[in-house]
Structure formats: C-alpha cells, structure tokens
Design an enzyme around this catalytic site. Structure first.
Site, PDB file in Angstrom:
ATOM      1  N   HIS A  14       0.861  -1.185   0.000  1.00  0.00           N
ATOM      2  CA  HIS A  14       0.000   0.000   0.000  1.00  0.00           C
ATOM      3  C   HIS A  14       0.896   1.234   0.000  1.00  0.00           C
ATOM      4  O   HIS A  14       1.596   1.514   0.973  1.00  0.00           O
ATOM      5  CB  HIS A  14      -0.918  -0.005   1.225  1.00  0.00           C
ATOM      6  CG  HIS A  14      -1.858   1.166   1.250  1.00  0.00           C
ATOM      7  ND1 HIS A  14      -2.901   1.290   0.353  1.00  0.00           N
ATOM      8  CD2 HIS A  14      -1.902   2.274   2.037  1.00  0.00           C
ATOM      9  CE1 HIS A  14      -3.549   2.420   0.601  1.00  0.00           C
ATOM     10  NE2 HIS A  14      -2.966   3.032   1.609  1.00  0.00           N
ATOM     11  N   ASP A  16       1.199   5.150  -0.338  1.00  0.00           N
ATOM     12  CA  ASP A  16       0.507   6.440  -0.331  1.00  0.00           C
ATOM     13  C   ASP A  16       1.229   7.454  -1.206  1.00  0.00           C
ATOM     14  O   ASP A  16       2.427   7.673  -1.041  1.00  0.00           O
ATOM     15  CB  ASP A  16       0.435   6.983   1.107  1.00  0.00           C
ATOM     16  CG  ASP A  16      -0.601   6.252   1.939  1.00  0.00           C
ATOM     17  OD1 ASP A  16      -1.768   6.227   1.521  1.00  0.00           O
ATOM     18  OD2 ASP A  16      -0.237   5.701   2.995  1.00  0.00           O
ATOM     19  N   ASP A 129      -8.275   1.788   1.631  1.00  0.00           N
ATOM     20  CA  ASP A 129      -7.875   2.755   2.655  1.00  0.00           C
ATOM     21  C   ASP A 129      -8.684   4.044   2.747  1.00  0.00           C
ATOM     22  O   ASP A 129      -8.569   4.743   3.738  1.00  0.00           O
ATOM     23  CB  ASP A 129      -6.385   3.093   2.477  1.00  0.00           C
ATOM     24  CG  ASP A 129      -5.753   3.601   3.776  1.00  0.00           C
ATOM     25  OD1 ASP A 129      -6.209   3.186   4.858  1.00  0.00           O
ATOM     26  OD2 ASP A 129      -4.816   4.419   3.700  1.00  0.00           O
ATOM     27  N   HIS A 398      -6.119   9.685  -1.078  1.00  0.00           N
ATOM     28  CA  HIS A 398      -6.877   9.715   0.179  1.00  0.00           C
ATOM     29  C   HIS A 398      -6.122  10.331   1.359  1.00  0.00           C
ATOM     30  O   HIS A 398      -6.656  10.388   2.464  1.00  0.00           O
ATOM     31  CB  HIS A 398      -7.397   8.311   0.532  1.00  0.00           C
ATOM     32  CG  HIS A 398      -6.340   7.260   0.612  1.00  0.00           C
ATOM     33  ND1 HIS A 398      -5.977   6.506  -0.472  1.00  0.00           N
ATOM     34  CD2 HIS A 398      -5.558   6.852   1.632  1.00  0.00           C
ATOM     35  CE1 HIS A 398      -5.013   5.657  -0.112  1.00  0.00           C
ATOM     36  NE2 HIS A 398      -4.737   5.857   1.154  1.00  0.00           N
TER      37      HIS A 398
END
Length: 992
Positions: A14, A16, A129, A398
């Site tokens: 994951h 970001d 997420d 996000h």
C-alpha cells in the site's frame, strides 16, 4: 465448498502518494525498490504473483528507473496474469471530499497510460484505505468496466454486524437511476482489513513482514531494516503454518464461500521482495503438502483470481441500495469527520485547479480544430495541460485533498497544483494572442480568480471565457485603482458595471462587470478610466453602529430590508444580524439567522478523546464567538453587498470572522434567473486559536425534523437523518458536503452550494451548520512522530451560494447553479498602451461569429478534451501493435477528441428535467468542425461499449448470471441520454 478452504494470498504494497513523505522521498526510500525487486522475484518463481495499485509510483519507476529488460519482463508477467494492475488510477482516491470530475480524471489518467503502454484494462477495485465509502464510486467503477469492487473502512459497529451475519459481500446498486444497469458486486474486507495480522503465538517477534519496515530518508546500507519478521526455518515452519491456517479459518467463518481473500502486505511493503517471497514460498508449499490435515489449500493470487473463484460459485447475492458508508468511525470516540474540513485552503486550491483544467481543455480543443493554421506548438501545449492533469489527479489521493498529510506533503501538492495552473494560464493567454494575432508587445497576462489591480494610466482589456456549455449571465470582478471607470464590449457598447471600495484593501476598488457569454465562448471587454460618457455605477456605503449582542434588546427590533427581484433579506440593526428572508415569488418568509460558533476540542490524550487531521471529537456544544457585530452595507444599482464583522467584544480592534453577503439585480435585457436567485456569501475565517473548530450555523423556522441532505461527490444526493448514539453524537452526525447540502420542510427548501468540501451537520430542527476551518494540536505520539497535527494558522475565504424557495423552483436551479459556481468564467487580463488605435476589428471575441456549444440545462458537458493517447480504438490492433513494439515511439494523437455528457437529474426528480434527452453530436459540435465519426466508449475510454461485457452476478431480483451488455449505441450521431448517465465518446472531425 467441499469442506476445504481455499486461501488466496494477494501480495501487495500500500503506497501512499504523499501522506507523511513526499513522492520524491518515497521513491528514494522504498517505492522504486518495490517494482525493481518484485519484478525480479516474479521472474524467479512461476507460482508467485503481485498486484500493483496506484499508477503514480509505477509510472515514475517505468519512466525513470526501469531498464529495457525490466520493461519486457513487465509485459510478460502481465500476459501470464502474474502481475495485475487493480484500480489503475493515478492514485487510490478519497471518496468523501472529492468531486466526481476529479475521480474520473485521475482514473482516466492512469487507465490511458496502462492501455497505451500494455493494452491492459483493470477490472477490479482495491479501495482498501479511503475513510468511508461513497455510493458514487461503485457506479464509476461499473461505468469503467469493472467486474467487482472492494472496500474496507466502514463503521466499526456496522462491520462487526455484517461479519457476524456473513453480509460483507453484496451487489451494490450505487445509483438509484442507473440501478441494475450499473450495479457492481462489492466485497467489504473483514476486521483485519488490508494488512497481514503479524502476531505470532510462538514468538514475541512479528510474522509475515520479513522485509521489515521502510526507513527514511535512505534505505539502510547493509540492507537490514527495522522489525524484520522471524524468518521461516525447519524449526518453526509447522508453527508458522498453524498460525496462518488459524487466521484463514477465522476469516472464512465470516463469508459465504470457502474462498478466503488473504492480503499479504501493508503500507510500504515489498521493497525487498526476495526475502518476502523466499519465506512465503516455504509456507505455501508446506500448507499445500499437508492440506488434508489443515483443511486448507493456499495459492498466490491476484484480485481477479479471488473474484473469479467467488463468481464461479454461482450464488445468489443480496442487493444493497444507493446508501453510502459515510461517515466512518473506528471506535466510539473516533469519528473520522474532521477531515471533511481539514486544510480548507488546499481543498479550495485543488478545486480551483480542477476548474481551470476543465476550462483549459475545452479552450485548447477548440483552438486545435477551429484554427488549424495556428502557430502554437501543440506538443508543448499538451505538456502544459498534462502537468495540471497530473497535479489534480495526484491530490485526489486519500491523504491529499483530505488534509490528512504532513505540512511538507501539503506543500508538495500545492506546488504541483500551482505549477500546473501557471502552465495552463500561459497556454490560454497564448491562444488568445494567437487567435487575435496581437502584437507580442501587448502583454496578456492571465489571472484566474485573483483580483489583479489595473494601472490607471492605460486602458485594460479583460478576456472572459465561459467553460460551460450553457449561456451564462454573471458578474466577474476586477480590481481597479479608481472609482471612475467605464466598461465597453467588442463593439464599443457600454456594459453594465458597478465599482465600490474593496473589502481587501483601502486603496483599491472592486469593479463588478456583468457578462453574458454563450457556451464555450469568450468575450472581450475594455476598461477605461472615465471618459465623460457612461460610467460604472458607484456603490455607496452606509456603516451601522457596532452592536453589543450582550445588551441587544429583543423587544425593540429595528429591521431594514435589502431587496432584489427574487428575495427580500431583512437585517436587525439591534444585533446587526440577519433576521429573515422572503422569497418574493411565493411571498414565503423564513426566519433566518446566522452565527459563527466554535467547538473547543481537547489536545491532551491523558484528558480524553482528541481531534486531529482525521478525527473530530468536540468537548461539548459549540460556543458563540462574538459579542459584537459591525455592519456595513454597500449598495448600487447592480448589487448590494452586506459586510458583517464579528468581534469577540465591543471594544476589539480585530476580527477573526467576517461575512460578505451579495445580492444581485439584473437589468432589463439580461437573463438573470440564476443570478437573481443566488445569495452569495464569502466568509473570512482565521487565524483561529489552537484547538478550535469554526462553524457557521444557519438557523431557520423550517420544520426539517433534523433531516439533512448532502451530496456524494457532486453526483447524487444522500438522505442524512439525525442519529442519536451513546457516545460522540455531534461528530457522528457530520457528513461531507462536496458541492451541495440542503434542508427543507413541506413547502420550502434551503440549498447550500460550495466551491470546496466542508463538513456539514444539522444539530437542531431547522438548522444547518458548515465547518469552515480547524486549527488543532495534540500530544498523541503517533501524530507528533508523523507531523500530523493540524496547526493551521491560515485565514480561509470559502464561498457558499444560498438558494431559498419551493422544491419545484430550487430543483430547476441547483444543478446548473452548482456547476456555475464550480466553473466560474476564467478571466485573463491585458493592457493596451495609449498610442495604439482602438481594438482592431479582429478582436471581436469569438461569440460574434463562431457557433457556441450549447446543451439543455439538464445535461452537462463533463469533458471536452484532446487526451493525446496514441492507442488504437480497436483492441486487437492495439494488442498487436504493443507486441510488435510499436507503442514506444510516435507523437501524441491530436485527432481524437474525448467527449463526455452527463445527465444531471435522477429519475422522477423533476417532471421536465428528469426526462431522457436526445443529442445530435454532429450539430452540438458543429462550431468545432464537421464530425465524421463517433465511437462510444467506457468511462475511461479504454473499452468499446459494444464489446464490453461485465460479469452479471445473480441476485434474487435478477436470477440469471451472465454478462451485462451495454446501452443502445448511436445512430447517425444522435444519442439519447437517460437520467444520471455519463456517456463517453471519441469524436473525430474532418481535417481541414
């Protein structure tokens, strides 16, 4: 299920796109290594698989790091289905505070790259997420051709219930109007979410994260990372297997099939894929050798392997309607409703950038087709647009527009947005030069939404572009240095205008110019110092005595009205506050007061729940901020502006809060319907004190039963009944307003339209409150370590338009008004030096002889752009040309125009506006040239809708399983657009 469970081990990282670290820092510390080492490891073991999610890091790796060999390996792994792109957008977008336009943009941005480079089209989502789930997302993913959607973060208590009753999987009909045509199978992750549980019962070291955790700023020289999990050895292999199997069985009990999705990875994982796979290989082999005894088989898998297994079970699934999963709480005192407002300035700039990009795209598209002989380099122009496409896509992450990033990452987003905006402004200014053939010394500089002060000694001209496909009548504001001004149009006719002292500064004036511009057209206005003829109206000021709210006499109201042809707004001189609004057509009067309040929040974790970038945890009810209000009324023939200043006490010199309310009057001969029904409010809020959250509360006597409506992403409305909870009721009744919120009773509705996202709530009958700003600091170690406290000392200046009226009237106004606020005209300035003759005849803006692009009021021109993709619309040809290695070279393709049209209304919402609309694309676009071909495509352009077959999951309503076939295609360039549809086309014109 044959008794045996099948576990699908989905390896993922994951990543970001911003959050605590910038994109550059992340690439250096770990992200580039993820792709380099994963590709290498996948080549070593035929059974290994991996999913890649957000495209920003992958594209940077592909363009700057990957070798030719690695690139060939990626092609091969994709063909073998061992590397799979899921979602495929530039980022994993936030769902609460993003606008649908920007979600589509960032998805299209990623999909275009993947299809052009690999001929690959993602068909599954992995929205693990985002903080809560919107009902717009499943619809968009269905329109993009996805077969299944996956989410994770929903209310903790709701997830627990769904888990118990095995209802984490369902068929979601996210849009009430599109219903089963765009439904999508949705999987909610269980309580373990997207990270592998790392507890090992047989060791105090963690398990399954063998590469440890990424280090910043540099990877360790010796390759030894912190917290590397216990390696798998002969001694612990059986114990490791037992731990993994126990977790698989625990999760299997929460789902209806024996297929278990077992995510392997977490944030920033797989930067050393070698140690990851070599340990996991041992476990997978061991469990499969002993599958009879364990009752489980394990395989490396992609998201599509997992969904394929569930789909082939052929079960009948429950249908979920269009209700979303917002807001989101993780614990009784952890409501993630603060981020709806966090970093309001960033939220505002992100939307301005999006709106400028929208204008720049259609402006450039028209230039290319209307002015084939133009001198601007198209490749450079495309790069200018691409820089803003990239920046607007990136900030939809996000932890971007949400305001949940560290200050340096916020600066990264802002810098990228500003850089892209400057590029697009330059492009638009150079197009105007080129079309007008102006001498290059007449400096056109572009200034969008900023008030640029003109020099008094030269004439100024202003070019105003309307990016909407409707005729727009509105005001644009220009800063000038004197009151004596005249404004003329291209033909030398006087234009209605009003000038008055500026809110901002003592030495300048605001000049409001009334503009009427047809769809996708521009007009040119000249501003001259007064030359004796017709001058602009000069607004006169009345200052009222500052009120002392503590002593205001409730009995003796001194009321005075401010009126236009739609409303009468009444103020009370006793308090200097608004008192009531009358909607003049129906003569309906609504009691109407507004005040600023602050929620005081706790910053000490020892004392209780805290507020931070994400969470909102008020100590108590909100407290009024001012004891005294100053009032000034600027009135003129075109506009009245009411300026209210809120002081903490009667003697205070400075104010932290102000409201500027504008009411417009439109002269005869102009279509003033939208302008007249708009009560425009601009707020000035800040700098706040620490641990304060600022709200504007509007109280009316409407009997709303505390029911609020807010929008999902500017696409559809959600009903928000007030819910009482044991804990944290205030915060759990906050919802995101991206563009629209409203309250109503049986007769009257109050709509709020916004140009950036805010948290909004109805904490009392007839009330609506909007959170405008937050400034927080706390001592939670995690927040401090990651620099995630929100010590935001800025002043924010959001704008909200109010519309009050019957449901019938507001229905016809609010969609077009919301878009008129989102896409205000783009204003560009230039100076004409005194010795030049009057404007050459050529400068008569294009509205004089060009054909505008005009749609009916229930259709919105969602996109008109030249994407530049080089891929073939024919899938077989595209795949073949990639195999032959033809996709590497070649210039951008300027012949393909991307067009999207969106129906703004739901079925049954309005007797007229909810009807399907027939559009003749050839005639709609005749101003650009002669349309010779139209292809209807999926939302992001990568599928021909006639060949797109999405999986049809069985439901009680529709017992047949199979495939969806798409909508009816266009005959002779005529398409019928039904309520809520978003239709996407490639359009080709006759080359001149």
């Amino acid at each position: 299920a044959g008794g045996e469970l099948r576990a699908f081990v989905v390896a993922h990282s994951h990543m970001d796109v911003g959050w605590v670290y910038t994109v550059q820092e992340s690439m250096h510390a770990y992200a580039a290594n993820v792709y380099t080492t994963v590709i290498e490891e996948l080549m070593k073991g035929k059974q290994r698989k991996f999913i890649a999610v957000e495209q920003e890091f992958f594209r940077l790796w592909w363009d700057m790091v990957a070798t030719d060999t690695q690139k060939q390996q990626v092609h091969r792994l994709l063909e073998e289905g061992r590397l799979e792109f899921v979602i495929g957008g530039q980022v994993m977008h936030d769902e609460a505070v993003t606008l649908i336009d920007d979600q589509i943009l960032q998805l299209t941005e990623g999909h275009g790259f993947l299809y052009e480079t690999f001929g690959f089209r993602p068909q599954f989502s992995w929205h693990v997420d985002p903080f809560g789930a919107s009902a717009t997302t499943p619809t968009l993913f269905a329109l993009a051709g996805f077969n299944a959607h996956l989410i994770s973060r929903i209310d903790y208590d709701l997830k627990a219930d769904m888990q118990k009753s095995k209802k984490l999987q369902f068929v979601w009909q996210g849009s009430p109007s599109l219903s089963e045509r765009q439904e999508i199978f949705t999987h909610v992750m269980d309580q373990y979410s997207y990270c592998t549980p790392s507890q090992l019962p047989f060791s105090n070291r963690s398990g399954f994260f063998w590469n440890g955790f990424a280090t910043f700023p540099d990877p360790p020289k010796d390759g030894v990372y912190p917290n590397m999990s216990l390696p798998v050895t002969d001694a612990n292999l059986h114990l490791y297997a037992q731990t993994m199997v126990a977790n698989i069985k625990e999760r299997a009990a929460w789902f209806r099939t024996g297929d278990v999705l077992w995510p392997w990875g977490c944030d920033k994982q797989f930067f050393n894929a070698s140690v990851q796979y070599s340990n996991m290989d041992l476990l997978v082999d061991y469990i499969n050798k002993h599958s009879a005894e364990f009752g489980v088989t394990v395989q490396y898998a992609t998201v599509s392997d997992y969904f394929q297994a569930v789909y082939s079970r052929n079960l009948t699934w429950e249908i979920r309607d269009s209700q979303d999963f917002l807001p989101y709480s993780t614990e009784p005192f952890q409501a993630w409703t603060g981020f709806y407002t966090s970093r309001s300035t960033l939220k505002g700039i992100a939307r301005r950038a999006s709106s400028l990009l929208y204008a720049g795209e259609s402006f450039f598209t028209q230039y290319v087709w209307k002015h084939p002989e133009g001198s601007i380099c198209k490749c450079k122009a495309l790069k200018q647009l691409q820089s803003l496409r990239w920046a607007v896509s990136e900030v939809q992450h996000h932890d971007g527009v949400t305001g949940t990033e560290s200050p340096k990452v916020k600066d990264m987003y802002m810098n990228n947005l500003m850089y892209g905006m400057i590029n697009v402004k330059k492009l638009m200014a150079s197009i105007i030069f080129d079309i007008n053939n102006a001498k290059k010394n007449g400096e056109v500089y572009s200034s969008v939404y900023t008030k640029d002060s003109g020099k008094p000694d030269v004439d100024q001209y202003v070019v105003v572009y309307n990016p909407l496909a409707w005729n727009i009548t509105t005001f644009v504001t220009v800063s000038v240095s004197s009151e004596a001004m005249s404004v003329y149009d291209e033909l030398g006719h006087s234009v209605p205008a009003q000038v008055q002292s500026s809110v901002e500064s003592q030495s300048t004036y605001d000049l409001y110019i009334l503009v009427a511009i047809s769809g996708l057209s521009y007009r040119k206005y000249t501003i001259k110092p007064l030359d004796g003829k017709q001058s602009a109206f000069i607004g006169s000021s009345i200052k009222y005595k500052r009120s002392d709210l503590t002593r205001a006499d409730q009995q003796s109201r001194q009321l005075f009205p401010v009126v236009n042809s739609c409303y009468q707004i009444v103020f009370d001189q006793n308090t200097n506050l608004m008192h009531s609004i009358t909607e003049r057509e129906t003569n309906q009067t609504v009691q109407f007061t507004q005040e600023f309040l602050e929620y005081h929040v706790n910053g000490d974790t020892k004392k209780g729940p805290i507020s931070d970038n994400y969470l909102f945890a008020p100590n108590d009810s909100a407290v009024p901020v001012s004891k005294a209000v100053g009032l000034e009324v600027m009135s003129g023939n075109l506009m009245t502006e009411i300026r209210q200043y809120f002081y903490s006490n009667v003697t205070s010199q400075d104010y932290i809060y102000a409201v500027y309310t504008r009411l417009y009057s439109v002269p005869e001969g102009y279509d003033g319907k939208l302008l007249c029904h708009r009560i425009e409010q601009e707020y000035s809020v800040g700098p706040l004190q620490l641990n304060r959250e600022a709200v504007l509360r509007t109280s009316t006597n409407l009997n709303t039963r505390q029911l609020l409506y807010t929008d999902n992403n500017g696409y559809q409305m959600q009903k928000r009944p007030f819910k009482a909870y044991v804990n944290n009721t205030v915060a759990r009744n906050y919802y995101p307003m991206v563009q629209t919120a409203c309250i109503e009773d049986d007769a009257t509705r109050l709509m709020l339209l916004a140009e950036r996202a805010h948290g909004v709530s109805s904490q009392g009958n007839g009330q609506v409150e909007v959170m405008l700003h937050r400034r927080l600091w706390n001592n939670l170690q995690w927040d401090l370590n990651n620099n995630l406290t929100l010590n935001d000392s800025s002043v924010v200046r959001p704008v909200i338009w109010l519309i009050l009226g019957t449901k019938a009237v507001t229905n016809t106004l609010y969609r077009t008004s919301g878009l008129a606020l989102e896409h205000r005209p783009v204003v560009m300035f230039g100076a004409l030096s005194g010795d030049k003759p009057k404007l050459p005849r050529r400068l008569q803006g294009n509205s004089v002889h060009d054909l505008p692009v005009t749609l009916p009021p229930n259709l919105h021109l969602q996109t008109l752009s030249i994407p530049g993709w080089r891929y073939s619309s024919n899938h077989a040809e595209q795949v073949h040309s990639i195999l032959m290695g033809k996709q590497k070279q070649g210039d951008a393709d300027f012949s393909r125009v991307l067009l999207r049209i969106r129906h703004l209304y739901e079925v049954g919402e309005d007797p007229v506006l909810s009807q399907p609309v027939m559009v003749d694309l050839k005639s709609l676009l005749k101003g650009l040239g002669s349309v010779i071909a139209v292809e209807e495509r999926s939302l992001t352009g990568t599928w021909d809708v006639n060949t797109l077959e999405r999986w049809k999951w069985k439901t009680a309503q529709y017992p047949g399983k199979g495939f969806f076939n798409s909508t009816e295609t266009s005959e002779d360039f005529i398409v019928t657009v039904h309520p809520k549809e978003i239709r996407t086309f490639f359009v080709y014109f006759q080359v001149q």
